[in-house]
Design a protein around this motif. Sequence first.
Motif, mmCIF file in Angstrom:
data_model
loop_
_atom_site.group_PDB
_atom_site.id
_atom_site.type_symbol
_atom_site.label_atom_id
_atom_site.label_comp_id
_atom_site.label_asym_id
_atom_site.label_seq_id
_atom_site.Cartn_x
_atom_site.Cartn_y
_atom_site.Cartn_z
ATOM 1 N N ALA A 287 9.224 -7.212 2.689
ATOM 2 C CA ALA A 287 8.804 -5.897 2.214
ATOM 3 C C ALA A 287 7.495 -6.009 1.452
ATOM 4 N N SER A 288 6.559 -5.147 1.776
ATOM 5 C CA SER A 288 5.302 -5.163 1.027
ATOM 6 C C SER A 288 5.511 -4.407 -0.285
ATOM 7 N N VAL A 289 4.840 -4.863 -1.316
ATOM 8 C CA VAL A 289 4.991 -4.273 -2.649
ATOM 9 C C VAL A 289 3.646 -4.184 -3.347
ATOM 10 N N GLY A 290 3.612 -3.348 -4.364
ATOM 11 C CA GLY A 290 2.472 -3.335 -5.276
ATOM 12 C C GLY A 290 2.793 -4.227 -6.460
ATOM 13 N N GLY A 291 1.797 -4.899 -6.998
ATOM 14 C CA GLY A 291 2.005 -5.818 -8.116
ATOM 15 C C GLY A 291 1.802 -5.118 -9.446
ATOM 16 N N ALA B 298 12.183 0.495 -6.816
ATOM 17 C CA ALA B 298 12.169 1.196 -5.524
ATOM 18 C C ALA B 298 11.821 2.658 -5.766
ATOM 19 N N THR B 299 10.642 3.061 -5.302
ATOM 20 C CA THR B 299 10.206 4.450 -5.492
ATOM 21 C C THR B 299 10.395 5.239 -4.200
ATOM 22 N N GLN B 300 10.351 6.540 -4.322
ATOM 23 C CA GLN B 300 10.672 7.414 -3.198
ATOM 24 C C GLN B 300 9.555 7.458 -2.151
ATOM 25 N N LEU C 123 1.818 6.885 -3.037
ATOM 26 C CA LEU C 123 1.772 5.816 -4.030
ATOM 27 C C LEU C 123 1.970 6.447 -5.415
ATOM 28 N N GLU C 124 2.031 5.607 -6.442
ATOM 29 C CA GLU C 124 2.363 6.084 -7.777
ATOM 30 C C GLU C 124 1.099 6.502 -8.529
ATOM 31 N N SER C 125 1.321 7.269 -9.589
ATOM 32 C CA SER C 125 0.218 7.511 -10.532
ATOM 33 C C SER C 125 0.143 6.319 -11.486
ATOM 34 N N ILE D 52 7.333 -5.431 -9.742
ATOM 35 C CA ILE D 52 6.739 -5.070 -8.446
ATOM 36 C C ILE D 52 7.306 -3.710 -8.047
ATOM 37 N N VAL D 53 6.581 -3.027 -7.166
ATOM 38 C CA VAL D 53 7.033 -1.693 -6.756
ATOM 39 C C VAL D 53 6.905 -1.551 -5.244
ATOM 40 N N GLY D 54 7.965 -1.006 -4.646
ATOM 41 C CA GLY D 54 7.955 -0.764 -3.209
ATOM 42 C C GLY D 54 8.801 0.457 -2.897
ATOM 43 N N MET D 55 8.847 0.842 -1.634
ATOM 44 C CA MET D 55 9.519 2.101 -1.284
ATOM 45 C C MET D 55 10.765 1.930 -0.434
ATOM 46 N N THR D 56 11.125 0.673 -0.109
ATOM 47 C CA THR D 56 12.222 0.507 0.856
ATOM 48 C C THR D 56 13.387 -0.350 0.349
ATOM 49 N N VAL E 176 3.013 -9.099 -1.993
ATOM 50 C CA VAL E 176 2.176 -8.205 -2.808
ATOM 51 C C VAL E 176 0.957 -7.799 -1.989
ATOM 52 N N ALA E 177 0.869 -6.505 -1.697
ATOM 53 C CA ALA E 177 -0.211 -5.996 -0.849
ATOM 54 C C ALA E 177 -1.393 -5.513 -1.670
ATOM 55 N N ASN E 178 -1.132 -5.111 -2.900
ATOM 56 C CA ASN E 178 -2.170 -4.479 -3.729
ATOM 57 C C ASN E 178 -1.747 -4.526 -5.185
ATOM 58 N N TYR E 179 -2.729 -4.390 -6.079
ATOM 59 C CA TYR E 179 -2.414 -4.125 -7.475
ATOM 60 C C TYR E 179 -1.817 -2.716 -7.522
ATOM 61 N N ALA E 180 -0.767 -2.539 -8.304
ATOM 62 C CA ALA E 180 -0.194 -1.206 -8.452
ATOM 63 C C ALA E 180 -1.230 -0.262 -9.065
ATOM 64 N N ALA E 181 -0.974 1.026 -8.920
ATOM 65 C CA ALA E 181 -1.950 2.044 -9.333
ATOM 66 C C ALA E 181 -2.403 1.849 -10.778
ATOM 67 N N GLY F 271 -8.182 3.700 -7.462
ATOM 68 C CA GLY F 271 -7.540 4.160 -6.237
ATOM 69 C C GLY F 271 -7.164 3.001 -5.331
ATOM 70 N N ILE F 272 -6.248 3.302 -4.407
ATOM 71 C CA ILE F 272 -5.736 2.276 -3.488
ATOM 72 C C ILE F 272 -6.000 2.767 -2.069
ATOM 73 N N THR F 273 -6.659 1.932 -1.273
ATOM 74 C CA THR F 273 -6.894 2.352 0.108
ATOM 75 C C THR F 273 -5.976 1.579 1.051
ATOM 76 N N VAL G 198 -7.356 -1.791 2.474
ATOM 77 C CA VAL G 198 -7.213 -2.997 1.653
ATOM 78 C C VAL G 198 -5.784 -3.536 1.768
ATOM 79 N N ILE G 199 -4.808 -2.621 1.717
ATOM 80 C CA ILE G 199 -3.404 -3.029 1.826
ATOM 81 C C ILE G 199 -3.188 -3.749 3.152
ATOM 82 N N GLU G 200 -3.680 -3.150 4.223
ATOM 83 C CA GLU G 200 -3.434 -3.728 5.550
ATOM 84 C C GLU G 200 -4.080 -5.098 5.710
#
Length: 244
Positions: free
Chosen positions: A83-87, A157-159, A163-165, A179-183, A204-209, A217-219, A222-224
Amino acid sequence: MLAIIGGSGLSKLSSLDVERREVVRTPYGEPSGALLFGRISGQEVVFLARHGYGHTIPPHKVNYRANMWALKNAGVDGVISVASVGGIRADMLPGALVAPDQIIDYTSGREATYFDGETKVVHVDFTEPYCPILRARLLAAAKAANQAMIDGAVYAATQGPRLESAAEINRLERDGADIVGMTGMPEAVLARELELPYAAIGVVANYAAGRGDSAHGITMDVIEQTLHQAMGQVKALLQHFFAV
Ligand code: HPA
């Protein structure tokens, strides 16, 4: 036999020699796609792409109950989730691999149980959401693959699908999330209800918001890119995991 659920960036598993595919119907509807039976390092595994093979199913629309039921029905005795997550925590840098050991559920409105009160009332124990044995095996495989993997993290696990604020990430951090992810939920608890040992490889795909280079911002680009690079490491890890 173990199952691998591949998340964003891992809907194809090039190291899997696919021997057959099976379309499964379940009492809960359609899984995300056909189950792919194949081998990694000679061991039989089942693979399922969480978001569908064309990556068309968003996190809040994944039929988690059908997915886990289909895997149980296929006879697996454990599930590895990728699972990909934000750090959030400072050491959860893009590209890092993490073996979470705890989870906090912030999702809503998802079908999150098989025990809907039709037969009897069941409250599964969820003190330790991730199987310690599978986690230890993942960490050992990472070591054997010469691949750093962070041992232990709290997964929020967020809905989604947004992405988050930045303030939400600060709140998740105050809650103790790393870490934060949606699944991650309800997947982990459904596995528990089916008595399937479950562990996850967080990528970890990206720094969290609001953190690091996500401050402005998160594009998705960059994640991909990050996921594409990290998935090579995940595949090597899985090859070592199944080689023992
Ligand atoms: N937030 C939630 N889910 C995610 C993220 C994120 O920053 N990155 C990858 N999955």
